[in-house]
Design a protein around this motif. Structure first.
Motif, PDB file in Angstrom:
ATOM      1  N   ILE A   1       0.981  -1.200   0.140  1.00  0.00           N
ATOM      2  CA  ILE A   1       0.140  -0.116   0.027  1.00  0.00           C
ATOM      3  C   ILE A   1       0.877   1.283  -0.008  1.00  0.00           C
ATOM      4  O   ILE A   1       0.479   2.333  -0.750  1.00  0.00           O
ATOM      5  N   ASP A   2       2.095   1.156   0.922  1.00  0.00           N
ATOM      6  CA  ASP A   2       2.887   2.536   1.038  1.00  0.00           C
ATOM      7  C   ASP A   2       4.167   2.383   0.122  1.00  0.00           C
ATOM      8  O   ASP A   2       5.015   2.101   0.522  1.00  0.00           O
ATOM      9  N   GLY A   3       3.618   2.265  -1.497  1.00  0.00           N
ATOM     10  CA  GLY A   3       4.888   1.824  -2.152  1.00  0.00           C
ATOM     11  C   GLY A   3       5.265   3.184  -2.737  1.00  0.00           C
ATOM     12  O   GLY A   3       5.134   4.254  -2.559  1.00  0.00           O
ATOM     13  N   ASP A   4       5.673   2.734  -4.127  1.00  0.00           N
ATOM     14  CA  ASP A   4       6.609   3.881  -4.849  1.00  0.00           C
ATOM     15  C   ASP A   4       5.791   3.999  -6.332  1.00  0.00           C
ATOM     16  O   ASP A   4       6.283   4.674  -7.111  1.00  0.00           O
ATOM     17  N   GLY A   5       4.803   3.038  -6.446  1.00  0.00           N
ATOM     18  CA  GLY A   5       4.196   3.296  -7.812  1.00  0.00           C
ATOM     19  C   GLY A   5       4.823   2.244  -8.984  1.00  0.00           C
ATOM     20  O   GLY A   5       4.891   2.543  -9.892  1.00  0.00           O
ATOM     21  N   VAL A   6       5.495   1.115  -8.341  1.00  0.00           N
ATOM     22  CA  VAL A   6       6.281   0.359  -9.009  1.00  0.00           C
ATOM     23  C   VAL A   6       5.572  -0.872  -9.225  1.00  0.00           C
ATOM     24  O   VAL A   6       4.757  -1.480  -8.611  1.00  0.00           O
ATOM     25  N   ALA A   7       5.494  -1.398 -10.625  1.00  0.00           N
ATOM     26  CA  ALA A   7       4.453  -2.564 -11.241  1.00  0.00           C
ATOM     27  C   ALA A   7       5.386  -3.435 -11.829  1.00  0.00           C
ATOM     28  O   ALA A   7       6.249  -3.312 -12.714  1.00  0.00           O
ATOM     29  N   ASN A   8       5.266  -4.813 -11.448  1.00  0.00           N
ATOM     30  CA  ASN A   8       5.738  -5.893 -12.247  1.00  0.00           C
ATOM     31  C   ASN A   8       4.561  -6.653 -12.551  1.00  0.00           C
ATOM     32  O   ASN A   8       4.054  -7.405 -11.856  1.00  0.00           O
ATOM     33  N   LEU A   9       4.393  -6.895 -13.736  1.00  0.00           N
ATOM     34  CA  LEU A   9       2.984  -7.166 -14.364  1.00  0.00           C
ATOM     35  C   LEU A   9       3.167  -8.329 -15.617  1.00  0.00           C
ATOM     36  O   LEU A   9       3.851  -8.047 -16.581  1.00  0.00           O
ATOM     37  N   SER A  10       2.656  -9.382 -15.544  1.00  0.00           N
ATOM     38  CA  SER A  10       2.782 -10.429 -16.806  1.00  0.00           C
ATOM     39  C   SER A  10       1.295 -10.978 -16.765  1.00  0.00           C
ATOM     40  O   SER A  10       1.313 -12.249 -15.769  1.00  0.00           O
ATOM     41  N   THR A  11       0.391 -10.620 -17.587  1.00  0.00           N
ATOM     42  CA  THR A  11      -0.750 -11.413 -17.608  1.00  0.00           C
ATOM     43  C   THR A  11      -1.096 -11.765 -18.955  1.00  0.00           C
ATOM     44  O   THR A  11      -1.925 -12.532 -19.349  1.00  0.00           O
ATOM     45  N   GLY A  12      -0.175 -11.316 -19.993  1.00  0.00           N
ATOM     46  CA  GLY A  12      -0.227 -11.717 -21.184  1.00  0.00           C
ATOM     47  C   GLY A  12      -1.226 -10.981 -22.078  1.00  0.00           C
ATOM     48  O   GLY A  12      -1.648 -11.254 -23.187  1.00  0.00           O
ATOM     49  N   ILE A  13      -1.930 -10.134 -21.206  1.00  0.00           N
ATOM     50  CA  ILE A  13      -2.823  -9.050 -21.908  1.00  0.00           C
ATOM     51  C   ILE A  13      -2.451  -7.733 -22.158  1.00  0.00           C
ATOM     52  O   ILE A  13      -2.441  -6.956 -20.861  1.00  0.00           O
ATOM     53  N   GLY A  14      -1.957  -7.278 -23.105  1.00  0.00           N
ATOM     54  CA  GLY A  14      -1.266  -5.869 -23.140  1.00  0.00           C
ATOM     55  C   GLY A  14      -1.946  -4.938 -22.554  1.00  0.00           C
ATOM     56  O   GLY A  14      -1.497  -4.130 -21.662  1.00  0.00           O
ATOM     57  N   PHE A  15      -3.353  -4.791 -23.023  1.00  0.00           N
ATOM     58  CA  PHE A  15      -4.234  -3.516 -22.366  1.00  0.00           C
ATOM     59  C   PHE A  15      -4.328  -3.617 -20.818  1.00  0.00           C
ATOM     60  O   PHE A  15      -4.272  -2.629 -20.357  1.00  0.00           O
ATOM     61  N   PHE A  16      -4.629  -4.897 -20.544  1.00  0.00           N
ATOM     62  CA  PHE A  16      -4.841  -4.942 -19.142  1.00  0.00           C
ATOM     63  C   PHE A  16      -3.664  -4.704 -18.211  1.00  0.00           C
ATOM     64  O   PHE A  16      -3.756  -4.021 -17.058  1.00  0.00           O
ATOM     65  N   ASP A  17      -2.480  -5.080 -18.777  1.00  0.00           N
ATOM     66  CA  ASP A  17      -1.129  -4.723 -18.080  1.00  0.00           C
ATOM     67  C   ASP A  17      -0.863  -3.120 -17.945  1.00  0.00           C
ATOM     68  O   ASP A  17      -0.641  -2.667 -16.892  1.00  0.00           O
TER      69      ASP A  17
END
Length: 197
Positions: A24-40
């Motif tokens: 919750i108290d982060g820096d806005g960093v995302a590591n994303l891998s869903t295979g759905i480009g728009f969703f990522d």
């Protein structure tokens, strides 16, 4: 006591294998891998605009379509939010935000209430944004609301471009959730006369 507000959860079915986490108290960093480009792209906006650190890894049956993946990521993401907030002591609880994106206007009001509810109203004009079915926007947020214990009202007042409308919704959600999960500073108890959320 400044506890790290972090939640992680996983879900494995015959259709998907999902792991998500949120700080919750982060820096806005995302590591994303869903295979759905728009969703990522949309999940990255949630991290950036809410200043959450988010990890999402989803192996889904994309040969069918994206429905199971998006829905199950929503379920896991909601569970991770709930875990991260614990007993919710000291949070502001309520959040609301309106985002404009070109011709589109989206508003999100939410209550970290423990009472799951989704009100969703968006006048999408087409069926797809890239590899993403626009109907899955509501499915994702239903999973988040139900599993996260959020009362979530989402409305696109107007818009002509589905990408803009959906992006405005995700940004408004991020900002409203950030507002609701911030520590109030004036008290450290449960923000409810019931004494529990």
């Amino acid at each position: 006591i400044n506890m790290e507000r972090f939640g992680v959860t996983s879900r494995k079915t015959g259709e998907t294998d999902v792991e998500t986490s949120i700080l919750i108290d982060g820096d806005g960093v995302a590591n994303l891998s869903t295979g759905i480009g728009f969703f990522d792209h949309m999940l990255n906006l949630v991290a950036k605009h809410g200043l959450f650190d988010i990890n999402v890894d989803c192996q889904g049956d994309l040969e069918v379509d994206a429905h199971h993946s998006v829905e199950d990521v929503g379920i896991c993401f909601g569970q991770a939010i709930k875990k991260a907030l614990g007993n919710k002591a000291g949070i502001k609880r309520y959040g609301n935000f309106t985002v404009v994106m070109d011709e589109a206007l989206a508003t999100v009001n939410l209550d970290v209430s423990g009472r799951p509810f989704l009100m969703f109203d968006a006048p999408f004009v087409g069926t797809r944004c890239g590899d993403f079915d626009v109907q899955l926007t509501e499915e994702f947020f239903r999973g988040v609301a139900m599993e996260g214990g959020l009362t979530l009202h989402m409305k696109v007042a107007y818009g002509k471009n589905d990408h803009h409308m959906i992006e405005a919704l995700f940004k408004a959600f991020a900002r409203a959730l950030d507002m609701a999960t911030q520590m109030d500073g004036r008290f450290d108890g449960i923000p409810s006369t019931k004494g529990v959320l």
